[in-house]
Scaffold this active site. Structure first.
Site, PDB file in Angstrom:
ATOM      1  N   HIS A   7       0.828  -1.209   0.000  1.00  0.00           N
ATOM      2  CA  HIS A   7       0.000   0.000   0.000  1.00  0.00           C
ATOM      3  C   HIS A   7       0.860   1.254   0.000  1.00  0.00           C
ATOM      4  O   HIS A   7       2.042   1.211   0.334  1.00  0.00           O
ATOM      5  CB  HIS A   7      -0.979   0.048   1.180  1.00  0.00           C
ATOM      6  CG  HIS A   7      -0.348   0.065   2.537  1.00  0.00           C
ATOM      7  ND1 HIS A   7      -0.068  -1.076   3.254  1.00  0.00           N
ATOM      8  CD2 HIS A   7       0.051   1.080   3.331  1.00  0.00           C
ATOM      9  CE1 HIS A   7       0.469  -0.757   4.415  1.00  0.00           C
ATOM     10  NE2 HIS A   7       0.559   0.557   4.496  1.00  0.00           N
ATOM     11  N   HIS A  79       3.967   7.148   3.822  1.00  0.00           N
ATOM     12  CA  HIS A  79       4.899   6.022   3.673  1.00  0.00           C
ATOM     13  C   HIS A  79       4.409   5.082   2.581  1.00  0.00           C
ATOM     14  O   HIS A  79       3.273   5.169   2.128  1.00  0.00           O
ATOM     15  CB  HIS A  79       5.079   5.261   4.996  1.00  0.00           C
ATOM     16  CG  HIS A  79       3.865   4.564   5.522  1.00  0.00           C
ATOM     17  ND1 HIS A  79       2.997   5.131   6.422  1.00  0.00           N
ATOM     18  CD2 HIS A  79       3.367   3.329   5.277  1.00  0.00           C
ATOM     19  CE1 HIS A  79       2.031   4.266   6.708  1.00  0.00           C
ATOM     20  NE2 HIS A  79       2.228   3.168   6.026  1.00  0.00           N
ATOM     21  N   GLU A 130       7.609   1.017   5.105  1.00  0.00           N
ATOM     22  CA  GLU A 130       7.049  -0.016   5.974  1.00  0.00           C
ATOM     23  C   GLU A 130       7.288  -1.365   5.299  1.00  0.00           C
ATOM     24  O   GLU A 130       7.077  -1.493   4.090  1.00  0.00           O
ATOM     25  CB  GLU A 130       5.544   0.233   6.147  1.00  0.00           C
ATOM     26  CG  GLU A 130       4.842  -0.800   7.020  1.00  0.00           C
ATOM     27  CD  GLU A 130       3.336  -0.518   7.183  1.00  0.00           C
ATOM     28  OE1 GLU A 130       2.782   0.296   6.421  1.00  0.00           O
ATOM     29  OE2 GLU A 130       2.739  -1.116   8.095  1.00  0.00           O
TER      30      GLU A 130
HETATM   31 CO    CO Z   1       1.141   1.364   6.304  1.00  0.00          CO
END
Ligand code: CO
Length: 134
Positions: A7, A79, A130
């Protein structure tokens, strides 16, 4: 080591407005808001054919995205999340190369119920990264 793009996360000052933008203006499939008190955010998931977008709104006084929104008052990309097959071996390989893992270095359970880690933006082209166990 890197797998799929899981994502892209966008911090927003007003989640309802962000939902309306994605659902009504862009015609996307947006989930119900999900409070994540352990992470200091409320999140919605936007499902696209090849990945997801997450909108993050601060939750609580010590939200980790509070400072980001002070610098970016209309919101912005916060992020990106990549999948890895083995988050512990990925962490150890990156640490051995000098990359900084945020927090205590131990994976936490993320918004999708899987272990996640965050990597210092200064070590990754100015982008907070991440990693999520695939
Ligand atoms: Co995230």
């Amino acid at each position: 080591m890197l797998g799929r793009l899981n994502h892209v996360a966008i911090a927003v000052p007003d989640l309802e407005q962000g939902i309306a933008t994605y659902r009504n203006t862009l015609g996307a499939d947006v989930s119900a808001p999900q409070p994540e008190p352990d992470h200091g955010v409320t999140v919605v998931f936007i499902t696209l054919p090849n990945t997801k977008i997450e909108l993050l709104e601060p939750l609580g006084e010590n939200s980790p995205i509070k400072g980001f929104l002070e610098k970016n008052p209309s919101g912005g990309i916060h992020h990106i999340c990549y999948e890895v097959d083995d988050i512990i071996s990925a962490r150890d390989m990156l640490s051995a190369q000098g990359a900084r893992v945020l927090g205590d270095g131990e994976p936490k359970i993320g918004a999708h119920g899987k272990p996640v880690l965050f990597l210092h933006p200064k070590d990754f082209c100015g982008t907070l990264v991440e990693l999520e166990q695939a």
